[in-house]
Design an enzyme around this catalytic site. Sequence first.
Site, PDB file in Angstrom:
ATOM      1  CD  GLU A   1       9.341 -27.740   8.860  1.00 33.78           C
ATOM      2  OE1 GLU A   1       9.716 -27.783  10.049  1.00 33.78           O
ATOM      3  OE2 GLU A   1       8.954 -26.709   8.314  1.00 33.78           O
TER       4      GLU A   1
ATOM      5  CD  GLU B   1       6.015 -27.972  12.579  1.00 32.56           C
ATOM      6  OE1 GLU B   1       4.922 -28.461  12.206  1.00 32.56           O
ATOM      7  OE2 GLU B   1       7.101 -28.241  12.043  1.00 32.56           O
TER       8      GLU B   1
END
Length: 722
Positions: free
Chosen positions: A116, A136
């Site tokens: 990210e 995630e």
Amino acid sequence: MGTGRTTLEVGADGVAVITIVNPPVNSLSIDVLYSLNDNYEQALRRNDVKAIVVTGAGGKFSGGFDISSFSAILGEKVGQPSAGFISIDIITNTWEGARKPSVAAIDGLALGGGLEVAMACHARVSTSSAQLGLPELQLGVIPGFGGTQRLPRLVGLTKALEMILMSRPIKGEEAHSLGLVDAIVSSDQLVKTAKLWALDIVEFRKPWVKSLFKTDKLEPLGEAREILNFARAQAKKQAANLQHPLVCIDVIEEGVISGPLAGLQKEANSFQTVVASETCKSLVHVFFAQRSTSKVPGITNLGLKPREITKVAILGGGLMGSGIATALVLSNFPVILKEVNADFLRAGINRIRANLQSRVKKGKMTEENFEKSLSLVKGALDYESFTDVDLVIEAVIEDVSLKQQVFADLEKYCPSHCILASNTSTIDLNLIGKSTNSMDRIVGAHFFSPAHIMPLLEIVRTHKTSPQVVLDLLDIGTKIHKTPIVVGNCTGFAVNRMFFPYTQSALLFVDHGLDPYKIDRACTKFGMPMGPFRMVDLVGFGVAVAIGVQYLQSFPDRCYKSMLMPLMLKDKRSGEASGKGFYKYDERRKISPDPEIKKYIEKSRSAAGVTPDPELMKLSDKDIIEMVFLPVVNEACRVLDEGVVVKASDLDIGSIMGMGFPPYRGGIIFWADSLGAAYIHKRLDEWTKKYGDFFKPCSCLAQLAASGGQLSTAAGQVKARL
Ligand code: NAI
């Protein structure tokens, strides 16, 4: 506290290089995030900096958000994000809008928060072997730092959904072809190339790309809706009990329909909800529990080093021996496979070949590696080649006298340092090694079937097994990609023993009027891969009945003697292999309930002298689940109390990896603690009064119920008897 940092180095070329330093994987701890933010702001402020490169030390960009910080955050009040959340939010959203360009230089890993951060940069250069992904969902959360918005804009919705929902990282090469990475370079040219790229952006020779606002890769709206709906349907089918994949799809959809800023807002709000969910707490618990199985007091804290194992021999090329050999050659261990005659040996090697071929078919292995792995297996019909083996794993048939003979032979032919392991699932290791003088190197290596696929390895130690031998097996287990748990020597060891009451309880309730298919359905809805009746069909009634006899001998006070399987066995109905068990199986192994089993149930009931209880017909799925799993919890308490395992979380891992207990419920002990010892005790007590001593709460559970204690800490209160 004080874990990790970043460094800032400004070169004469005007490029600031920010390096994440937090070994082993440069995870983004709160400290790293603060430091990243500080150094980034400094780079923006300094007049001698024109552009920024972010990278990771030691050949790894970043393995993602530090999950130990994550569990600390879980303890914080939801809605009041911690400093860590604020930092990363600022990082990913301000970097992209900053007036100085940034380029990520990616080697090793760029996972989760790591990717990210990289996606918030204006370009990414990577090595071909780097792994990039957003895994995630495996921890019950969603990408929380812009990943749900940026990834679809960089690689398109279909690929982004695949990467996020399957938690599947991709390699640098593929990332390059998809547009997630702008250039592939070798490790030694990585930072240099990233710097030049950043300077080219300053000079407008390369585009200044803000991934959050890219639209060229996004599918047209109508098509995007179809893709999202398909993903929703798939997610519901694959994991009906999980909400967070659906939440993630909603967040991605918001960005596609209402724009990336609305998407980011929804992502932030949804993250706060999922991070506080039971699913997330359970999966984070499992993450840490799995990592702690290899830390065994009295073994791994003695300063010993694992010895090198270079040559392994396996006795028996049947179902288990061939599976174990497959697991070993897949990790490049040369293996000698010994069988009783040439035909059995050929059959064993063919099983290994088939196991490997199935990997090739699934695209998990190349033809070249297939040949390489198979060439590591050497057949043997005697012990001649055993003179220099470091480890023998015995997987001959389950027969005490045969195993005793085999271990006496092994003692004679193997070198004195060689570890002598047995894959027995029931026989006492002291009995197996009775006629040897090698009890210090005799150990159980209990694999689960199919051994090359199931991830659990129970390492069974007797009071005489040397710590060095246990340590060596822990090391081997990890090297062949198993999760090892160290357990004590008793009937069924830890995992099979604690799950024996699962089938027993189901059989008892069928005698009392409950429909077996209803029990199986409740268990699969709960998240088990199969219910107890489908499971015994798979194992085979012959084996299941034999195991029952063993348990009856060891634990006569708490075995339920159902006649159901013996009655079916008499009619040659012995489970899936015979085409008929509790279910019917067609030639393609498709299963269907079989009305014929009613007659066996009636016979079994009359043999037990019970009449069906009409109350049982009205039970909810929740009641059924408690009826089959609370006896498992009761046995797990005994296992803890006797010190068969050194920590309760090992039983969580054993239940998940050995029996398929749903990981998002945290494992058997974690789940039991969510119900509470007092509640479990009360229910078992009720059933004891109604159905007998099979349900009688053990003294450890009674104690925990009275004191309000938790099962998860119960193992700490007892002394291992090992
Ligand atoms: P199997 O019957 O498929 O294979 C046993 C093999 O051992 C046969 O091929 C036989 O020819 C060979 N054998 C017999 N005497 C031998 C000797 N002296 N030297 C070399 N080979 C010899 O049995 P399976 O299912 O593979 O079980 C093996 C062991 O693994 C048993 O102790 C069993 O309890 C244990 N186990 C079995 C599990 C299962 O699901 N089947 C799961 C975990 C453990």
